[in-house]
Design a protein around this motif. Sequence first.
Motif, mmCIF file in Angstrom:
data_model
loop_
_atom_site.group_PDB
_atom_site.id
_atom_site.type_symbol
_atom_site.label_atom_id
_atom_site.label_comp_id
_atom_site.label_asym_id
_atom_site.label_seq_id
_atom_site.Cartn_x
_atom_site.Cartn_y
_atom_site.Cartn_z
ATOM 1 N N LYS A 3 0.784 -1.216 -0.004
ATOM 2 C CA LYS A 3 -0.060 0.086 -0.060
ATOM 3 C C LYS A 3 0.890 1.363 -0.063
ATOM 4 O O LYS A 3 0.325 2.489 -0.095
ATOM 5 C CB LYS A 3 -0.924 -0.081 1.236
ATOM 6 C CG LYS A 3 -1.955 -1.020 1.199
ATOM 7 C CD LYS A 3 -2.906 -0.951 2.510
ATOM 8 C CE LYS A 3 -3.978 -2.112 2.333
ATOM 9 N NZ LYS A 3 -4.942 -2.128 3.424
ATOM 10 N N THR A 5 3.730 1.674 -2.196
ATOM 11 C CA THR A 5 4.597 1.846 -2.954
ATOM 12 C C THR A 5 3.453 1.866 -4.458
ATOM 13 O O THR A 5 2.792 0.951 -4.481
ATOM 14 C CB THR A 5 5.863 0.879 -3.040
ATOM 15 O OG1 THR A 5 6.529 0.720 -1.891
ATOM 16 C CG2 THR A 5 6.426 0.804 -4.308
ATOM 17 N N ALA A 6 4.081 2.508 -5.475
ATOM 18 C CA ALA A 6 3.260 2.518 -6.708
ATOM 19 C C ALA A 6 4.532 2.763 -7.644
ATOM 20 O O ALA A 6 5.780 3.324 -7.488
ATOM 21 C CB ALA A 6 2.428 3.590 -6.876
ATOM 22 N N TYR A 8 4.970 3.796 -11.906
ATOM 23 C CA TYR A 8 4.425 4.455 -13.054
ATOM 24 C C TYR A 8 5.343 4.465 -14.188
ATOM 25 O O TYR A 8 6.635 4.264 -14.017
ATOM 26 C CB TYR A 8 4.591 6.035 -12.614
ATOM 27 C CG TYR A 8 3.504 6.130 -11.182
ATOM 28 C CD1 TYR A 8 2.129 6.211 -11.264
ATOM 29 C CD2 TYR A 8 4.160 6.319 -10.112
ATOM 30 C CE1 TYR A 8 1.357 6.267 -10.445
ATOM 31 C CE2 TYR A 8 3.453 6.442 -8.938
ATOM 32 C CZ TYR A 8 2.139 6.605 -9.062
ATOM 33 O OH TYR A 8 1.310 6.574 -7.999
ATOM 34 N N HIS A 17 -0.512 3.963 -14.042
ATOM 35 C CA HIS A 17 -0.057 3.759 -12.505
ATOM 36 C C HIS A 17 -0.445 2.249 -12.461
ATOM 37 O O HIS A 17 -1.188 1.555 -12.987
ATOM 38 C CB HIS A 17 -1.283 4.349 -11.804
ATOM 39 C CG HIS A 17 -1.495 3.623 -10.399
ATOM 40 N ND1 HIS A 17 -2.621 3.459 -9.786
ATOM 41 C CD2 HIS A 17 -0.343 3.027 -9.354
ATOM 42 C CE1 HIS A 17 -2.341 3.053 -8.303
ATOM 43 N NE2 HIS A 17 -0.907 2.718 -8.438
ATOM 44 N N TRP A 18 0.801 1.410 -11.756
ATOM 45 C CA TRP A 18 0.674 0.246 -11.652
ATOM 46 C C TRP A 18 0.950 -0.185 -10.413
ATOM 47 O O TRP A 18 1.631 0.673 -9.214
ATOM 48 C CB TRP A 18 1.925 -0.355 -12.059
ATOM 49 C CG TRP A 18 2.083 -0.470 -13.667
ATOM 50 C CD1 TRP A 18 2.334 0.466 -14.457
ATOM 51 C CD2 TRP A 18 1.903 -1.383 -14.587
ATOM 52 N NE1 TRP A 18 2.466 0.239 -15.775
ATOM 53 C CE2 TRP A 18 2.109 -1.211 -15.821
ATOM 54 C CE3 TRP A 18 1.370 -2.967 -14.495
ATOM 55 C CZ2 TRP A 18 1.914 -1.785 -16.896
ATOM 56 C CZ3 TRP A 18 1.305 -3.637 -15.433
ATOM 57 C CH2 TRP A 18 1.549 -3.187 -16.770
ATOM 58 N N ASP A 19 0.112 -0.953 -9.509
ATOM 59 C CA ASP A 19 0.139 -1.629 -8.041
ATOM 60 C C ASP A 19 1.476 -2.314 -8.056
ATOM 61 O O ASP A 19 1.480 -3.356 -9.056
ATOM 62 C CB ASP A 19 -1.136 -2.382 -7.680
ATOM 63 C CG ASP A 19 -2.289 -1.362 -7.311
ATOM 64 O OD1 ASP A 19 -1.863 -0.277 -6.472
ATOM 65 O OD2 ASP A 19 -3.297 -1.593 -7.098
ATOM 66 N N ARG A 30 -3.201 -0.175 -13.511
ATOM 67 C CA ARG A 30 -4.258 0.383 -13.152
ATOM 68 C C ARG A 30 -4.783 1.473 -14.198
ATOM 69 O O ARG A 30 -4.330 1.184 -15.112
ATOM 70 C CB ARG A 30 -4.265 1.012 -11.645
ATOM 71 C CG ARG A 30 -4.059 0.098 -10.489
ATOM 72 C CD ARG A 30 -5.223 -0.890 -10.511
ATOM 73 N NE ARG A 30 -4.756 -1.935 -9.432
ATOM 74 C CZ ARG A 30 -5.313 -3.027 -9.228
ATOM 75 N NH1 ARG A 30 -6.403 -3.417 -10.153
ATOM 76 N NH2 ARG A 30 -5.303 -3.734 -8.116
ATOM 77 N N ASN A 83 -4.045 5.665 -3.064
ATOM 78 C CA ASN A 83 -3.932 4.338 -3.555
ATOM 79 C C ASN A 83 -2.954 4.587 -4.813
ATOM 80 O O ASN A 83 -2.822 3.564 -5.490
ATOM 81 C CB ASN A 83 -5.299 3.854 -3.850
ATOM 82 C CG ASN A 83 -6.181 3.576 -2.808
ATOM 83 O OD1 ASN A 83 -5.548 2.885 -1.586
ATOM 84 N ND2 ASN A 83 -7.425 3.751 -2.708
ATOM 85 N N GLY A 84 -2.245 5.674 -5.130
ATOM 86 C CA GLY A 84 -1.396 5.688 -6.162
ATOM 87 C C GLY A 84 -2.175 6.313 -7.554
ATOM 88 O O GLY A 84 -1.453 6.448 -8.319
ATOM 89 N N ASP A 331 12.802 0.073 -5.744
ATOM 90 C CA ASP A 331 11.395 0.544 -4.859
ATOM 91 C C ASP A 331 11.932 0.894 -3.386
ATOM 92 O O ASP A 331 13.181 0.699 -3.169
ATOM 93 C CB ASP A 331 10.450 -0.819 -4.597
ATOM 94 C CG ASP A 331 10.971 -1.598 -3.634
ATOM 95 O OD1 ASP A 331 10.438 -1.542 -2.448
ATOM 96 O OD2 ASP A 331 11.993 -2.434 -3.708
ATOM 97 N N LEU A 394 4.325 6.236 -1.403
ATOM 98 C CA LEU A 394 2.898 6.559 -0.972
ATOM 99 C C LEU A 394 2.753 7.016 0.331
ATOM 100 O O LEU A 394 3.633 6.571 1.215
ATOM 101 C CB LEU A 394 1.782 5.759 -1.422
ATOM 102 C CG LEU A 394 1.736 5.242 -3.001
ATOM 103 C CD1 LEU A 394 0.514 4.404 -3.104
ATOM 104 C CD2 LEU A 394 1.652 6.359 -3.796
#
Length: 396
Positions: A3, A5-6, A8, A17-19, A30, A83-84, A331, A394
């Motif tokens: 939750k 880290t996102a 891009y 955006h990627w989870d 996303r 949530n990014g 990350d 995040l």
Amino acid sequence: MDKHTAFYQSIGDQLTHWDVDVDAATLTRRASITLPSNVQYVWPAPTKASGKFLTVSTSDAAAGNAPNPGKMHRLCAVRVDANGALAMHGEPQALPSRPIHHCVDRSGNYALTAFNNPSNLTVHRIGADGTIGARVEQTSKIDVGIYAHQVTTAPSNRLVIFPARGNDARPDKPEDPGAIKVFGFKDGQLTQLQSIDAVGKGGMDYRPRHVDFHPTQPWMYVNVESQNELHMHRIDGDKVTAKPAFVKTTLAAKHDPQFHQTTSAIHFHPNGRFLYTANRADSSVEFNGKKVFAGGENSIAVFAIDQTSGEPTRIQSVDPLTHHVRTVGIDPSGRLLISASIRDMWVRDGNDVRLAPAALSVFRIGADGKLTFVRKVEAELNGKLQWWAGFAGLAA
């Protein structure tokens, strides 16, 4: 999903955006937003009371020294929710030409933008609400060199480091010298301090591209593009040592001059013990009616950093299984590295040819700093370029 880290990814004017599931080393796509024109660079701004933001520079100009100067150049603020997810924030600010790189200073109050053709540097205020504000008119004239490629602030925030790469010689044009310009920085104003020629040839045979800083020591590492080298300089107060303390090749094998071979991204691991830099090759030859990959090294070079002297030692060169990696992201926890290649490439496959698509290449980072390849996520370019990709932490 993690939750906090996102990831891009930019392709053309789309920022996606990627989870991220760091434990599983997976990406889940996303939503995307559309920027005013093609994304050139993205830089996370320090979190403000009003929220978390990315700054995004865009342009419709052609890359490099191409003759198309474009008409739409912008610096944008993009809001990042918890949530990014992304949303445009405020009005983009017009820029004078194609931006090749930008950063936010360490106070979060100023955005600095580098321009390559012609070489230039601007400063914009960032408002308390995270929007991009007015340009700060400079009171001092500064030497911006030839073909700027990056702008960033040193950890003290009193220095701006500005690699002006120069240009290799071409059949119709002589070589342009390279240099690292060092500026003083206070209240949005720039002052000339140094011009560094690390090889002592008046900037010839010297193509400084990007720098990164050790997180706790006064050490600066320079990715030298056409020479495929890593240089380490010490920072003494508000001065950068002109000559590098260490010079290391970024390549696993000696460069074959028949192939165009350069470096690209450079990033420190959060713990300061390891540094990662990308090598790229994309020369092509005709085969079966297609321009196919001619050869050269596409790799991520891993360096261990001596924590006493700052000496870098290459401990690994790993193939991202793509061609021409332009950007690399690590990350915030230091457990994943993702590289992004900018274009598709046709390659020989026996007597046939096949397409090697552009992709995101996902690696785990071990306790020893070495990379283990996990997977590729192919990129659908549709005639565009995968110009930038990276992580953003995040708000907790």
